[in-house]
Structure formats: structure tokens, C-alpha cells
Design a protein around this motif. Structure first.
Motif, PDB file in Angstrom:
ATOM      1  N   GLN A 117      49.056  38.576  49.407  1.00  0.00           N
ATOM      2  CA  GLN A 117      48.501  38.673  50.318  1.00  0.00           C
ATOM      3  C   GLN A 117      47.171  38.457  50.497  1.00  0.00           C
ATOM      4  N   PRO A 118      47.228  36.521  50.425  1.00  0.00           N
ATOM      5  CA  PRO A 118      45.536  36.409  50.704  1.00  0.00           C
ATOM      6  C   PRO A 118      44.451  36.659  51.604  1.00  0.00           C
ATOM      7  N   TYR A 119      44.786  37.763  52.962  1.00  0.00           N
ATOM      8  CA  TYR A 119      44.315  37.665  53.958  1.00  0.00           C
ATOM      9  C   TYR A 119      44.028  39.061  54.204  1.00  0.00           C
ATOM     10  N   SER A 120      44.944  40.231  53.665  1.00  0.00           N
ATOM     11  CA  SER A 120      45.264  41.352  53.521  1.00  0.00           C
ATOM     12  C   SER A 120      45.158  42.158  52.121  1.00  0.00           C
ATOM     13  N   PRO A 121      44.312  41.890  51.505  1.00  0.00           N
ATOM     14  CA  PRO A 121      44.365  42.160  49.897  1.00  0.00           C
ATOM     15  C   PRO A 121      44.761  43.655  50.011  1.00  0.00           C
ATOM     16  N   PRO A 122      45.350  44.670  48.770  1.00  0.00           N
ATOM     17  CA  PRO A 122      45.785  45.368  48.817  1.00  0.00           C
ATOM     18  C   PRO A 122      44.196  46.290  48.017  1.00  0.00           C
ATOM     19  N   SER A 123      44.169  47.137  48.281  1.00  0.00           N
ATOM     20  CA  SER A 123      43.100  47.713  47.970  1.00  0.00           C
ATOM     21  C   SER A 123      42.300  47.790  46.550  1.00  0.00           C
ATOM     22  N   ALA A 124      41.286  47.756  45.728  1.00  0.00           N
ATOM     23  CA  ALA A 124      41.526  47.440  44.392  1.00  0.00           C
ATOM     24  C   ALA A 124      42.289  48.549  43.240  1.00  0.00           C
ATOM     25  N   ASP A 125      41.322  49.745  44.374  1.00  0.00           N
ATOM     26  CA  ASP A 125      42.359  51.045  43.602  1.00  0.00           C
ATOM     27  C   ASP A 125      43.976  51.043  43.476  1.00  0.00           C
ATOM     28  N   GLU A 126      44.887  50.779  44.564  1.00  0.00           N
ATOM     29  CA  GLU A 126      46.118  49.895  44.767  1.00  0.00           C
ATOM     30  C   GLU A 126      46.375  48.601  43.672  1.00  0.00           C
ATOM     31  N   LEU A 127      45.305  48.163  43.602  1.00  0.00           N
ATOM     32  CA  LEU A 127      45.303  46.269  42.639  1.00  0.00           C
ATOM     33  C   LEU A 127      45.833  47.859  41.434  1.00  0.00           C
ATOM     34  N   PHE A 128      44.755  48.825  40.587  1.00  0.00           N
ATOM     35  CA  PHE A 128      45.035  48.797  39.483  1.00  0.00           C
ATOM     36  C   PHE A 128      45.560  50.566  39.836  1.00  0.00           C
ATOM     37  N   ALA A 129      45.971  51.039  40.351  1.00  0.00           N
ATOM     38  CA  ALA A 129      46.461  51.878  40.206  1.00  0.00           C
ATOM     39  C   ALA A 129      47.383  52.361  38.757  1.00  0.00           C
ATOM     40  N   GLY A 130      46.845  53.318  38.433  1.00  0.00           N
ATOM     41  CA  GLY A 130      47.524  54.194  37.078  1.00  0.00           C
ATOM     42  C   GLY A 130      47.078  53.465  35.724  1.00  0.00           C
ATOM     43  N   VAL A 131      45.781  52.262  35.958  1.00  0.00           N
ATOM     44  CA  VAL A 131      45.780  51.851  35.040  1.00  0.00           C
ATOM     45  C   VAL A 131      44.576  51.874  34.465  1.00  0.00           C
ATOM     46  N   GLU A 132      44.352  52.644  32.928  1.00  0.00           N
ATOM     47  CA  GLU A 132      42.987  53.292  33.004  1.00  0.00           C
ATOM     48  C   GLU A 132      41.811  52.345  32.859  1.00  0.00           C
ATOM     49  N   GLU A 133      42.145  51.549  32.290  1.00  0.00           N
ATOM     50  CA  GLU A 133      40.899  50.867  32.354  1.00  0.00           C
ATOM     51  C   GLU A 133      40.636  49.885  33.494  1.00  0.00           C
ATOM     52  N   GLY A 134      41.373  50.022  35.003  1.00  0.00           N
ATOM     53  CA  GLY A 134      41.308  49.282  35.584  1.00  0.00           C
ATOM     54  C   GLY A 134      40.148  48.664  35.997  1.00  0.00           C
ATOM     55  N   GLU A 135      39.093  49.221  36.304  1.00  0.00           N
ATOM     56  CA  GLU A 135      37.823  48.867  36.863  1.00  0.00           C
ATOM     57  C   GLU A 135      36.516  47.268  35.373  1.00  0.00           C
ATOM     58  N   GLU A 136      37.162  47.611  34.289  1.00  0.00           N
ATOM     59  CA  GLU A 136      37.319  46.576  33.513  1.00  0.00           C
ATOM     60  C   GLU A 136      37.559  45.440  33.838  1.00  0.00           C
ATOM     61  N   LEU A 137      39.379  45.396  33.562  1.00  0.00           N
ATOM     62  CA  LEU A 137      39.588  44.152  33.867  1.00  0.00           C
ATOM     63  C   LEU A 137      39.279  43.449  34.889  1.00  0.00           C
ATOM     64  N   LEU A 138      38.926  44.280  36.675  1.00  0.00           N
ATOM     65  CA  LEU A 138      38.827  43.683  37.626  1.00  0.00           C
ATOM     66  C   LEU A 138      37.484  42.781  37.627  1.00  0.00           C
ATOM     67  N   GLY A 139      36.399  43.891  36.503  1.00  0.00           N
ATOM     68  CA  GLY A 139      35.040  43.849  36.328  1.00  0.00           C
ATOM     69  C   GLY A 139      35.468  41.699  35.334  1.00  0.00           C
ATOM     70  N   ALA A 140      36.081  41.599  34.683  1.00  0.00           N
ATOM     71  CA  ALA A 140      36.356  41.235  34.031  1.00  0.00           C
ATOM     72  C   ALA A 140      37.008  39.785  34.559  1.00  0.00           C
ATOM     73  N   LEU A 141      37.839  39.783  35.121  1.00  0.00           N
ATOM     74  CA  LEU A 141      38.378  38.462  36.773  1.00  0.00           C
ATOM     75  C   LEU A 141      37.080  38.242  37.497  1.00  0.00           C
ATOM     76  N   VAL A 142      36.448  38.812  37.996  1.00  0.00           N
ATOM     77  CA  VAL A 142      35.064  38.843  38.814  1.00  0.00           C
ATOM     78  C   VAL A 142      34.370  37.719  37.617  1.00  0.00           C
ATOM     79  N   GLU A 143      33.696  38.509  37.060  1.00  0.00           N
ATOM     80  CA  GLU A 143      32.813  37.725  35.919  1.00  0.00           C
ATOM     81  C   GLU A 143      33.641  36.069  35.880  1.00  0.00           C
ATOM     82  N   GLN A 144      35.044  36.190  35.868  1.00  0.00           N
ATOM     83  CA  GLN A 144      35.708  35.014  34.986  1.00  0.00           C
ATOM     84  C   GLN A 144      36.075  33.710  36.319  1.00  0.00           C
ATOM     85  N   GLY A 145      35.674  34.619  37.974  1.00  0.00           N
ATOM     86  CA  GLY A 145      35.329  33.660  38.923  1.00  0.00           C
ATOM     87  C   GLY A 145      37.618  33.778  39.292  1.00  0.00           C
ATOM     88  N   LYS A 146      37.985  34.310  38.466  1.00  0.00           N
ATOM     89  CA  LYS A 146      39.431  33.875  39.856  1.00  0.00           C
ATOM     90  C   LYS A 146      39.725  35.944  40.535  1.00  0.00           C
TER      91      LYS A 146
END
Length: 190
Positions: A117-146
Motif C-alpha cells: 500500500q505505497p500511497y495509503s500505508p497502514p498506520s504505525a500502530d497497525e504495522l506494529f500491533a502486538g509487537v512490544e518493541e514496535g517503537e524501537e523497531l520503527l526507530g531502527a528502520l527510520v535510522e536505516q533509511g528503510k
């Protein structure tokens, strides 16, 4: 002044002091500062393994030294192969963010969802639902430029974001301006 310079040069030559760009530090103080810096950064890596490094200001503050000395300390520790300074962060040489197999599965799932869904992506909450370390994983992906975080909870895959940017810039070049409606129509998204 000549006698002081000679005494300093002699102390540095004997290993009793360390000469930085503008500071002279006793060997004992230098060894303590270097050890403390390594300890703070290593502890940060243990506590936050998904972060690329410790914020420079946090390290400086923990060391309790002013910016001028801190910059020279980091520069010297880099030249000695102990630290790496990248932007506003410092890390130990050799530290890399590595995902566990379980984390890699989450990362792969998130990147696939963003690509689907390149132009209507799910929210970060949806992407990481149920993942305890979701915010840290998201931060790592942002730092890596992904992924690119454009607002709280709104992220795009890097390629999608770059494509959106190219299309918006092209529209502005062709029409002189762009508005939200133009972007919505261009991307066929709400």
C-alpha cells in the motif's frame, strides 16, 4: 611561555599527559575519561541495541565536560578506533544494529505491508500491533533509511516516499503549485 610549552611537550613525550588540539589532559584523567566514555556507550548499546548510537549530548552530559573538550575527546577516541561519531550520535567501533530472527520477521512483514500500500500505508500502530518493541523497531528502520516517518503514526516505505516526492515536484514544475487535492488525485488516495 617557552618553559611551559617545553614542560608540556616533555610531559606528553613521557606519556604523563595527552595533547589534544587545544587541551592538555593528564594521562590519568584521559584514561578515566576514555574508560567512562566507553562504559556509557557500551551500556547504551546493551540497553538500546536497536539504536545506532548514543546521542552526543547525552554522552557529554554524563561525562560532565564542556563542548570544546568533548569534541576533542570524541575526535581522539575516533582516531584511536574506539568510537565512531555519525551526526548527533556516537557508537563503539563495531557496533551494528542487528535484528533477531523474530525482529527480522516483523521488519519483513512491515516493509511488505508498506510496499503493498505505497500511497495509503497502514498506520504505525497497525504495522506494529502486538509487537512490544514496535517503537524501537520503527526507530531502527527510520535510522536505516528503510522507512520515512512523516508524522506521528504515519510512515512510508523509502521508495514510496521518494516516488511521492518526485511526483509532487514534477507537478509543481509543470503547474507552478500543488495542493492537497492535486496530491490526493495524483496518488489516488485519501
Amino acid at each position: 611561555a617557552g618553559e611551559v610549552a617545553a614542560a608540556v611537550d616533555d610531559a606528553v613525550a613521557r606519556g604523563e599527559a595527552v595533547g589534544l588540539n587545544t587541551f592538555i589532559v593528564s594521562r590519568r584523567a584521559w584514561d578515566a575519561l576514555g574508560s567512562l566514555a566507553r562504559t556509557f556507550v557500551a551500556e547504551y548499546h546493551r540497553t538500546y541495541p536497536l539504536r545506532s548510537g548514543l546521542p552526543r549530548e547525552t554522552l557529554r552530559s554524563n561525562l560532565g565536560i564542556d563542548w570544546r573538550l568533548f569534541d576533542e575527546l570524541v575526535e581522539r577516541l575516533e582516531s584511536e578506533g574506539i568510537l565512531v561519531s555519525t551526526g548527533a550520535r556516537v557508537r563503539l567501533t563495531g557496533h551494528e544494529v542487528r535484528f533477531t530472527p523474530e525482529q527480522q520477521e516483523v521488519v519483513d512483514r512491515v516493509l511488505a505491508a508498506l510496499a503493498a500500500q505505497p500511497y495509503s500505508p497502514p498506520s504505525a500502530d497497525e504495522l506494529f500491533a502486538g509487537v512490544e518493541e514496535g517503537e524501537e523497531l520503527l526507530g531502527a528502520l527510520v535510522e536505516q533509511g528503510k522507512v520515512v516517518r512523516v508524522a506521528k503514526g504515519v510512515v512510508f516505505g523509502r521508495e514510496s516516499f521518494d516516488e511521492i516526492r518526485r511526483r509532487v515536484v514534477r507537478h509543481i514544475e509543470e503547474h507552478g503549485r500543488v495542493d492537497v487535492g492535486n496530491v490526493r488525485d495524483m496518488l489516488q488516495t485519501s
